[in-house]
Write a protein that holds these residues in place. Structure first.
Motif: not given
Length: 215
Positions: A14-18
């Motif tokens: 998963l993206s770090g932002t998410h």
């Protein structure tokens, strides 16, 4: 109603932002900062009211935290309006209503009320969950392993969902589930592989392939 199962519990997928946004929401729910919880859910198309901390062990979604804290009825109602499932179970198999009752928060009894599955239904859901997990493992066996939380098929019936979807990392597609005539129907496909679609019917007795080659 079409809902998503946020089953990926592997932060590397998963993206770090998410992940950071989910952690902020989980921290806010744990501390009872409900305005921030609602704001994060409203501001993201990928974070639902049923999201638990991705690498957490309790699998508490915001509604479980509201039940644990004994939050005002208005808070629980708002989380349900945002799509929170009253039938979602935590890692110990407890629903928000179970947690509220254990902690004596009787003011939440009505807003969190959900029908208890009968013994027959419990056996059916357990069989569906097992066969679905085996199907997902089979369909993704040639891919890199991904840590996931198994789908809780009970929510499809209890929440009257038309479809429950699960996007599988690296598959460029995933699984959609629906219930008809006491059977679980599952379609799976990958957008990058023509003709990869398969449809299965799951009953207590097993999982049967009924169609393939579409998409």
């Amino acid at each position: 109603m079409n809902e998503m199962w946020p089953g990926v519990i592997d932060t590397t997928q998963l993206s770090g932002t998410h992940v950071a946004a989910v952690n902020r929401m989980s921290d806010a729910a744990k501390s009872g900062t409900w305005g921030e919880v609602v704001e994060i859910i409203n501001s993201s198309s990928w974070i639902s009211a049923n999201q638990w901390r991705i690498e957490g062990r309790s699998w508490f979604a915001p509604l479980h935290q509201a039940a644990w804290h004994g939050a005002p009825v208005e808070v629980a109602s708002r989380l349900i309006e945002l799509g929170g499932w009253r039938s979602l179970r935590d890692a110990e198999g407890k629903r928000p209503i179970d947690i509220a009752e254990e902690r004596g928060h009787t003011h939440l009894r009505e807003v969190l009320a959900v029908a208890d599955p009968t013994p027959v239904e419990q056996l059916r859901y357990a069989a569906w969950d097992q066969h679905l997990s085996e199907l997902i493992a089979s369909r993704t066996q040639l891919m890199d392993p991904v840590a996931i939380r198994p789908v809780q098929t009970e929510v499809i019936v209890a929440e009257n969902l038309d479809l429950l979807s699960f996007l599988y990392p690296g598959m460029y597609g995933g699984f959609t589930m629906s219930v008809h005539r006491l059977r679980l129907f599952v379609e799976s496909s990958s957008r990058v592989a023509g003709g990869s679609g398969q449809a299965h019917v799951i009953t207590e007795g097993g999982c049967v392939l009924v169609e393939e080659g579409f998409v």
